[in-house]
Design a protein around this motif. Structure first.
Motif, PDB file in Angstrom:
ATOM      1  N   ALA A 109      -9.051 -68.327 -36.935  1.00 59.23           N
ATOM      2  CA  ALA A 109      -8.618 -69.078 -38.113  1.00 59.23           C
ATOM      3  C   ALA A 109      -8.919 -68.299 -39.393  1.00 59.23           C
ATOM      4  O   ALA A 109     -10.021 -67.791 -39.582  1.00 59.23           O
ATOM      5  CB  ALA A 109      -9.312 -70.438 -38.151  1.00 59.23           C
ATOM      6  N   ILE A 110      -7.915 -68.226 -40.267  1.00 60.09           N
ATOM      7  CA  ILE A 110      -8.032 -67.521 -41.542  1.00 60.09           C
ATOM      8  C   ILE A 110      -7.984 -68.529 -42.680  1.00 60.09           C
ATOM      9  O   ILE A 110      -7.183 -69.465 -42.664  1.00 60.09           O
ATOM     10  CB  ILE A 110      -6.880 -66.507 -41.712  1.00 60.09           C
ATOM     11  N   GLN A 138     -23.794 -45.759 -45.006  1.00 57.05           N
ATOM     12  CA  GLN A 138     -24.660 -46.907 -45.282  1.00 57.05           C
ATOM     13  C   GLN A 138     -24.675 -47.819 -44.061  1.00 57.05           C
ATOM     14  O   GLN A 138     -23.652 -47.991 -43.396  1.00 57.05           O
ATOM     15  CB  GLN A 138     -24.151 -47.672 -46.499  1.00 57.05           C
ATOM     16  N   VAL A 139     -25.835 -48.399 -43.779  1.00 55.88           N
ATOM     17  CA  VAL A 139     -25.987 -49.276 -42.621  1.00 55.88           C
ATOM     18  C   VAL A 139     -25.859 -50.742 -43.030  1.00 55.88           C
ATOM     19  O   VAL A 139     -26.608 -51.216 -43.882  1.00 55.88           O
ATOM     20  CB  VAL A 139     -27.349 -49.060 -41.930  1.00 55.88           C
ATOM     21  N   ILE A 140     -24.891 -51.443 -42.438  1.00 57.15           N
ATOM     22  CA  ILE A 140     -24.771 -52.896 -42.586  1.00 57.15           C
ATOM     23  C   ILE A 140     -24.412 -53.454 -41.211  1.00 57.15           C
ATOM     24  O   ILE A 140     -23.314 -53.192 -40.712  1.00 57.15           O
ATOM     25  CB  ILE A 140     -23.705 -53.318 -43.606  1.00 57.15           C
ATOM     26  N   PRO A 141     -25.295 -54.192 -40.575  1.00 54.01           N
ATOM     27  CA  PRO A 141     -24.996 -54.722 -39.230  1.00 54.01           C
ATOM     28  C   PRO A 141     -23.969 -55.841 -39.274  1.00 54.01           C
ATOM     29  O   PRO A 141     -23.638 -56.362 -40.343  1.00 54.01           O
ATOM     30  CB  PRO A 141     -26.354 -55.240 -38.754  1.00 54.01           C
ATOM     31  N   ASN A 142     -23.473 -56.192 -38.104  1.00 54.18           N
ATOM     32  CA  ASN A 142     -22.553 -57.320 -37.996  1.00 54.18           C
ATOM     33  C   ASN A 142     -23.289 -58.640 -38.214  1.00 54.18           C
ATOM     34  O   ASN A 142     -24.478 -58.744 -37.895  1.00 54.18           O
ATOM     35  CB  ASN A 142     -21.888 -57.354 -36.622  1.00 54.18           C
ATOM     36  N   PRO A 143     -22.614 -59.650 -38.717  1.00 49.88           N
ATOM     37  CA  PRO A 143     -23.223 -60.973 -38.862  1.00 49.88           C
ATOM     38  C   PRO A 143     -23.058 -61.808 -37.601  1.00 49.88           C
ATOM     39  O   PRO A 143     -22.179 -61.551 -36.777  1.00 49.88           O
ATOM     40  CB  PRO A 143     -22.425 -61.594 -40.011  1.00 49.88           C
ATOM     41  N   LEU A 144     -23.895 -62.803 -37.468  1.00 50.00           N
ATOM     42  CA  LEU A 144     -23.711 -63.802 -36.425  1.00 50.00           C
ATOM     43  C   LEU A 144     -22.377 -64.511 -36.646  1.00 50.00           C
ATOM     44  O   LEU A 144     -22.025 -64.845 -37.786  1.00 50.00           O
ATOM     45  CB  LEU A 144     -24.833 -64.831 -36.472  1.00 50.00           C
ATOM     46  N   SER A 145     -21.651 -64.742 -35.560  1.00 56.14           N
ATOM     47  CA  SER A 145     -20.328 -65.349 -35.695  1.00 56.14           C
ATOM     48  C   SER A 145     -20.375 -66.867 -35.780  1.00 56.14           C
ATOM     49  O   SER A 145     -19.363 -67.499 -36.040  1.00 56.14           O
ATOM     50  CB  SER A 145     -19.444 -64.924 -34.520  1.00 56.14           C
ATOM     51  N   GLU A 165     -12.231 -57.946 -34.642  1.00 54.75           N
ATOM     52  CA  GLU A 165     -11.366 -58.878 -35.379  1.00 54.75           C
ATOM     53  C   GLU A 165     -12.106 -60.167 -35.728  1.00 54.75           C
ATOM     54  O   GLU A 165     -11.910 -60.740 -36.807  1.00 54.75           O
ATOM     55  CB  GLU A 165     -10.124 -59.202 -34.545  1.00 54.75           C
ATOM     56  N   ARG A 166     -12.969 -60.603 -34.818  1.00 54.19           N
ATOM     57  CA  ARG A 166     -13.734 -61.828 -35.087  1.00 54.19           C
ATOM     58  C   ARG A 166     -14.684 -61.618 -36.269  1.00 54.19           C
ATOM     59  O   ARG A 166     -14.803 -62.470 -37.153  1.00 54.19           O
ATOM     60  CB  ARG A 166     -14.523 -62.217 -33.830  1.00 54.19           C
ATOM     61  N   VAL A 167     -15.348 -60.456 -36.299  1.00 59.30           N
ATOM     62  CA  VAL A 167     -16.267 -60.150 -37.391  1.00 59.30           C
ATOM     63  C   VAL A 167     -15.508 -59.996 -38.709  1.00 59.30           C
ATOM     64  O   VAL A 167     -15.946 -60.492 -39.760  1.00 59.30           O
ATOM     65  CB  VAL A 167     -17.069 -58.875 -37.072  1.00 59.30           C
ATOM     66  N   LEU A 168     -14.374 -59.298 -38.654  1.00 54.88           N
ATOM     67  CA  LEU A 168     -13.551 -59.139 -39.858  1.00 54.88           C
ATOM     68  C   LEU A 168     -13.151 -60.489 -40.427  1.00 54.88           C
ATOM     69  O   LEU A 168     -13.268 -60.735 -41.634  1.00 54.88           O
ATOM     70  CB  LEU A 168     -12.299 -58.328 -39.516  1.00 54.88           C
ATOM     71  N   THR A 169     -12.685 -61.386 -39.561  1.00 56.67           N
ATOM     72  CA  THR A 169     -12.265 -62.718 -40.003  1.00 56.67           C
ATOM     73  C   THR A 169     -13.413 -63.487 -40.613  1.00 56.67           C
ATOM     74  O   THR A 169     -13.269 -64.135 -41.664  1.00 56.67           O
ATOM     75  CB  THR A 169     -11.680 -63.499 -38.812  1.00 56.67           C
ATOM     76  N   LEU A 170     -14.575 -63.433 -39.977  1.00 57.21           N
ATOM     77  CA  LEU A 170     -15.750 -64.148 -40.464  1.00 57.21           C
ATOM     78  C   LEU A 170     -16.133 -63.680 -41.866  1.00 57.21           C
ATOM     79  O   LEU A 170     -16.353 -64.492 -42.778  1.00 57.21           O
ATOM     80  CB  LEU A 170     -16.910 -63.928 -39.491  1.00 57.21           C
ATOM     81  N   LYS A 171     -16.190 -62.370 -42.062  1.00 62.51           N
ATOM     82  CA  LYS A 171     -16.585 -61.828 -43.362  1.00 62.51           C
ATOM     83  C   LYS A 171     -15.525 -62.136 -44.420  1.00 62.51           C
ATOM     84  O   LYS A 171     -15.873 -62.531 -45.552  1.00 62.51           O
ATOM     85  CB  LYS A 171     -16.813 -60.317 -43.253  1.00 62.51           C
ATOM     86  N   ASP A 221     -27.673 -63.760 -40.279  1.00 63.28           N
ATOM     87  CA  ASP A 221     -26.874 -64.854 -40.827  1.00 63.28           C
ATOM     88  C   ASP A 221     -25.840 -64.291 -41.806  1.00 63.28           C
ATOM     89  O   ASP A 221     -26.123 -63.338 -42.551  1.00 63.28           O
ATOM     90  CB  ASP A 221     -27.758 -65.868 -41.554  1.00 63.28           C
ATOM     91  N   ILE A 222     -24.662 -64.865 -41.830  1.00 65.51           N
ATOM     92  CA  ILE A 222     -23.576 -64.352 -42.650  1.00 65.51           C
ATOM     93  C   ILE A 222     -23.960 -64.264 -44.121  1.00 65.51           C
ATOM     94  O   ILE A 222     -23.539 -63.341 -44.836  1.00 65.51           O
ATOM     95  CB  ILE A 222     -22.298 -65.214 -42.473  1.00 65.51           C
ATOM     96  N   GLU A 223     -24.781 -65.205 -44.595  1.00 69.24           N
ATOM     97  CA  GLU A 223     -25.174 -65.180 -46.002  1.00 69.24           C
ATOM     98  C   GLU A 223     -25.921 -63.888 -46.349  1.00 69.24           C
ATOM     99  O   GLU A 223     -25.707 -63.298 -47.424  1.00 69.24           O
ATOM    100  CB  GLU A 223     -26.073 -66.386 -46.326  1.00 69.24           C
ATOM    101  N   GLN A 224     -26.788 -63.441 -45.442  1.00 66.96           N
ATOM    102  CA  GLN A 224     -27.565 -62.222 -45.707  1.00 66.96           C
ATOM    103  C   GLN A 224     -26.710 -60.965 -45.562  1.00 66.96           C
ATOM    104  O   GLN A 224     -26.821 -60.029 -46.359  1.00 66.96           O
ATOM    105  CB  GLN A 224     -28.771 -62.160 -44.770  1.00 66.96           C
ATOM    106  N   ILE A 225     -25.861 -60.938 -44.554  1.00 65.45           N
ATOM    107  CA  ILE A 225     -25.000 -59.772 -44.362  1.00 65.45           C
ATOM    108  C   ILE A 225     -23.981 -59.660 -45.498  1.00 65.45           C
ATOM    109  O   ILE A 225     -23.683 -58.563 -45.984  1.00 65.45           O
ATOM    110  CB  ILE A 225     -24.280 -59.846 -43.006  1.00 65.45           C
ATOM    111  N   ALA A 226     -23.459 -60.799 -45.951  1.00 66.28           N
ATOM    112  CA  ALA A 226     -22.493 -60.791 -47.049  1.00 66.28           C
ATOM    113  C   ALA A 226     -23.103 -60.221 -48.324  1.00 66.28           C
ATOM    114  O   ALA A 226     -22.425 -59.531 -49.099  1.00 66.28           O
ATOM    115  CB  ALA A 226     -21.965 -62.202 -47.297  1.00 66.28           C
TER     116      ALA A 226
END
Length: 366
Positions: free
Chosen positions: A39-40, A173-180, A6-12, A351-356
């Motif tokens: 927080a959303i 397809q492989v996409i890792p989790n981002p740093l929170s 849920e934390r990763v989902l919210t972040l993305k 970093d979220i920018e790269q994972i996004a």
């Protein structure tokens, strides 16, 4: 919504809504009477279908079957209605109960599945209590699951090993989790403290960690182990006395209100999990300047840690080797600092920018 998924989902979702201008809707089935844990963004719409699958937890087996069928039909009807109303371009499923029917909803959206656990442990049937009926059911269930996953437009997994495991599929397809989070500061490596983070459950292997700590506390009496996580820690607290572990130097905490600060106040991370879909706590610790000693469990740690470069991988379940690896780094300040410096650099790719951008590329391709 309080777990790592849920934390990763919210972040993305927040990043796509705030920085990439995506129109995001999150659809939930539980917790209609509870506030969201994370927080959303105000730009995100949240819809709760109020199915209440949690009711199943306290039912007898026979009653559970009847209620499940009823709620599953309700879920399909309500989700179908919402998707036809929203008409999204892409629907991302976390592959829970909706995997049974998501591909049959003809709302026009591309269907993407997001797998947060490795194949072997996706439905972790207890082999110690198995019989031929349970084994047959497990095989049938996996066969049926594979047929449904094949119908997805894409399935996203967290590691290359996970992709290799789904040999029947050609849509993975492989996409890792981002740093929170992005650390404000990093560890000074002066505190003689080891940190472990994760809920109190068998998966996280804290029983093995405590067995290793028995050896560590005798070799390095000036170091402390701290654990942070949700769940019932009673059984582990009882283990401290039985094993003769000094409770002042091995502290089992609940969830930390500011886990980033707890990482920074430590000098070494440890992961004793029996399996990990990815290892969010590992990259968090590394980003905060900690080298992590981890069991080489399926499959997350190996996808993150380069053994001897930015961390240490230990034979899975080898408690003695886990203890020896911790002791070695506790006694070798220079090596610990070198691995920690490398860790900070190596996790920048999360970093979220790269994972996004990886997700954006997938969406645009579909």
């Amino acid at each position: 919504m309080a777990g790592g998924v849920e934390r990763v989902l919210t972040l993305k979702a927040n990043f796509f809504a705030e920085h990439l201008g995506y129109d995001i809707t999150i659809i939930l089935t539980e917790g209609a009477d509870k506030p969201l844990f994370f927080a959303i963004s105000d730009k995100i719409k949240v819809i709760n279908l109020n199915i209440g699958f949690e009711e199943l937890w306290n039912c007898s087996f026979i009653k559970k079957i009847w209620i499940y069928i009823k709620k599953q039909r309700q879920y399909k009807k309500r989700l179908t209605a919402e998707l036809y109303r929203i008409r999204p371009d892409i629907t991302v499923s976390l592959l829970r109960r909706e995997i049974n029917f998501i591909h049959d909803i003809r709302d026009g959206s591309k269907k993407v599945g997001e797998m947060h656990i490795n194949r072997a442990n996706y439905r972790n049937f207890d082999k110690s209590q198995s019989n031929w009926i349970k084994n047959w059911f497990a095989q049938y269930w996996m066969h049926d699951l594979v047929l449904k996953l094949k119908r997805l437009d894409r399935m996203v997994v967290l590691t290359d090993k996970d992709k290799e495991a789904w040999v029947e599929l050609n849509n993975v397809q492989v996409i890792p989790n981002p740093l929170s989070f992005k650390p404000i500061t990093i560890s000074s490596q002066t505190q003689k403290r080891v940190i472990a983070v994760g809920r109190y459950c068998q998966e996280k292997g804290y029983d093995n960690l405590l067995q290793a700590w028995v050896k560590v506390q005798h070799a390095c009496p000036d170091w402390q182990l701290v654990v942070f996580g949700d769940g019932d820690r009673t059984a582990y607290e009882q283990m401290l006395g039985k094993m003769g572990i000094d409770a002042r130097r091995c502290i089992l905490n609940g969830r930390a209100s500011d886990i980033q600060t707890e990482y920074v106040k430590s000098s070494l991370g440890v992961c004793s999990s029996r399996f990990e879909g990815f290892g969010l706590s590992i990259i968090e610790a590394m980003a905060c300047g900690l080298s992590v000693v981890s069991f080489d469990c399926p499959w997350g740690p190996r996808s993150i840690i380069s053994d001897g470069v930015d961390g240490t991988l230990v034979e899975n379940g080898n408690v003695d080797l886990l203890a020896e690896s911790l002791i070695s780094l506790m006694r070798d300040n220079e090596k610990r600092k070198r691995l920690s410096e490398n860790a900070v650099r190596s996790v920048r790719k999360y970093d979220i920018e790269q994972i996004a951008q990886k997700w954006k590329g997938l969406f645009e391709e579909l």
